[in-house]
Write an enzyme that holds these catalytic residues in place. Structure first.
Site, mmCIF file in Angstrom:
data_model
loop_
_atom_site.group_PDB
_atom_site.id
_atom_site.type_symbol
_atom_site.label_atom_id
_atom_site.label_comp_id
_atom_site.label_asym_id
_atom_site.label_seq_id
_atom_site.Cartn_x
_atom_site.Cartn_y
_atom_site.Cartn_z
ATOM 1 C CD GLU A 126 34.778 38.466 45.778
ATOM 2 O OE1 GLU A 126 33.832 37.647 45.083
ATOM 3 O OE2 GLU A 126 35.795 38.970 44.992
ATOM 4 C CG HIS B 119 42.742 39.412 33.051
ATOM 5 N ND1 HIS B 119 42.172 40.568 32.248
ATOM 6 C CD2 HIS B 119 42.370 39.744 34.304
ATOM 7 C CE1 HIS B 119 41.773 41.624 32.872
ATOM 8 N NE2 HIS B 119 41.839 40.826 34.301
ATOM 9 N NE ARG C 239 34.189 45.936 32.568
ATOM 10 C CZ ARG C 239 34.418 46.599 33.726
ATOM 11 N NH1 ARG C 239 35.104 45.787 34.648
ATOM 12 N NH2 ARG C 239 34.178 47.807 33.924
ATOM 13 N N GLY D 6 42.247 36.433 40.120
ATOM 14 C CA GLY D 6 42.449 36.247 38.651
ATOM 15 C C GLY D 6 43.744 36.603 38.032
ATOM 16 C CG ASN E 226 38.344 36.703 37.393
ATOM 17 O OD1 ASN E 226 38.673 36.601 36.052
ATOM 18 N ND2 ASN E 226 37.502 37.591 37.918
ATOM 19 N NE ARG F 12 36.413 46.556 29.890
ATOM 20 C CZ ARG F 12 36.909 47.534 30.982
ATOM 21 N NH1 ARG F 12 37.835 47.503 31.636
ATOM 22 N NH2 ARG F 12 35.945 48.490 31.015
ATOM 23 C CG HIS G 181 39.963 44.008 43.011
ATOM 24 N ND1 HIS G 181 41.075 44.685 42.775
ATOM 25 C CD2 HIS G 181 38.878 43.925 41.900
ATOM 26 C CE1 HIS G 181 40.800 44.977 41.587
ATOM 27 N NE2 HIS G 181 39.497 44.816 41.038
ATOM 28 C CD GLU H 107 33.788 39.238 39.432
ATOM 29 O OE1 GLU H 107 33.970 40.251 38.837
ATOM 30 O OE2 GLU H 107 34.667 38.590 39.992
ATOM 31 C CG HIS I 298 33.123 41.332 35.422
ATOM 32 N ND1 HIS I 298 33.740 42.296 36.017
ATOM 33 C CD2 HIS I 298 31.826 41.467 35.107
ATOM 34 C CE1 HIS I 298 32.999 43.271 36.503
ATOM 35 N NE2 HIS I 298 31.771 42.953 35.688
ATOM 36 C CB THR J 126 35.724 45.656 39.949
ATOM 37 O OG1 THR J 126 35.272 44.685 39.098
ATOM 38 C CG2 THR J 126 33.963 46.181 40.574
#
Ligand code: PXP
Length: 243
Positions: free
Chosen positions: A152, A11, A46, A214, A8, A50, A192, A71, A44, A102
């Site tokens: 997942e 970041h 969002r 990630g 992921n 962000r 996660h 995602e 992801h 999340t």
């Protein structure tokens, strides 16, 4: 059986967005991850944009050589983007504006008819839906009913457990959920909060197909570089499966 690593890269975009620069390049980062053992790239998009931006999704779709796992929340806006981009997989997550990341699994049980519609729409665009859910039997049953081919399992509770008793209890829930979902024909992924320390216990569950990781990989890359951070995580996954 093989186990796959999805990296992921949200970041890396977080770092770029912090200063509004053009660097670091997500395209270059994704290529390094792919060259270092990533089997897919997760991002992801969002609602508040962000980190990942719309143009990232578009550009990565052209540059990835593995596959894209997009995602997103199951909103009309995101479904439209997904149908335009056609990622291989779409992982549906719950989304709250104020959350840091999340925070919990999707409640498929309470929105089953909506989930059925969304899975059918994504499937008609050749996109495989993955539902990000807690390790819970009712959510797994509802996921089967929704028509999603993949779940997942949210490993956040396991990752945040503070003592051995809690860790063992969370791990047991994940193992049981994974075996149950697999027995019903679902592909089982997880993710996660997975780190170098806690990933092998999850990777060694033999019904687990893909782990999406990630934050810990991107953080580790500050010290060892992205290629090493990716390849050492891939090696841990493979060792856990004796590959
Ligand atoms: N899988 C899902 C569905 C997520 O929402 C996230 C976080 O964006 C991850 C995996 C990766 O989690 P982490 O960054 O903690 O490794």
């Amino acid at each position: 059986m093989s186990i796959f690593l999805g990296v992921n890269i949200d970041h890396i975009a977080t770092l770029r967005q912090a200063r509004g620069t053009k660097y670091p390049s997500l395209i270059d980062a994704a290529r390094i991850c792919e060259d270092s053992g990533a089997d897919s790239i997760t991002l992801h998009l969002r609602e508040d944009r962000r980190h990942i931006q719309d143009y990232d999704v578009e550009a990565l779709k052209h540059s990835l050589t593995t596959k894209m796992n997009l995602e997103m929340a199951a909103t009309a806006e995101m479904l439209k983007i997904a149908s335009n981009i056609s990622p291989e997989d779409c992982c549906l997550v719950p989304e709250k504006r104020q959350e840091l990341t999340t925070e919990g699994g999707l409640d498929v049980v309470s929105q089953l008819s909506r989930m059925k519609e969304v899975c059918a729409e994504l499937s008609s665009n050749n996109i495989k839906t993955s539902l990000f859910i807690d390790a819970d039997k009712d959510q797994i049953d509802a996921s089967v009913e929704s028509g999603a081919p993949i779940i997942e399992i949210h490993t956040g509770h396991y990752a945040n457990a503070s003592n051995n008793e809690q860790i063992d209890a969370e791990l047991k829930r994940i193992i049981e959920a994974s075996e149950y979902a697999h027995s019903l024909g679902l592909q089982v992924n997880a993710g996660h909060g997975l780190t170098l320390e806690n990933t092998q216990a999850i990777a060694s569950i033999d019904t687990m197909v893909e782990l999406n990781i990630g934050h810990s990989i991107i953080a580790r890359s500050l010290f060892v570089g992205l290629a090493n951070a990716t390849s050492e995580m891939k090696k841990l996954l493979q060792e856990a499966r004796n590959l």
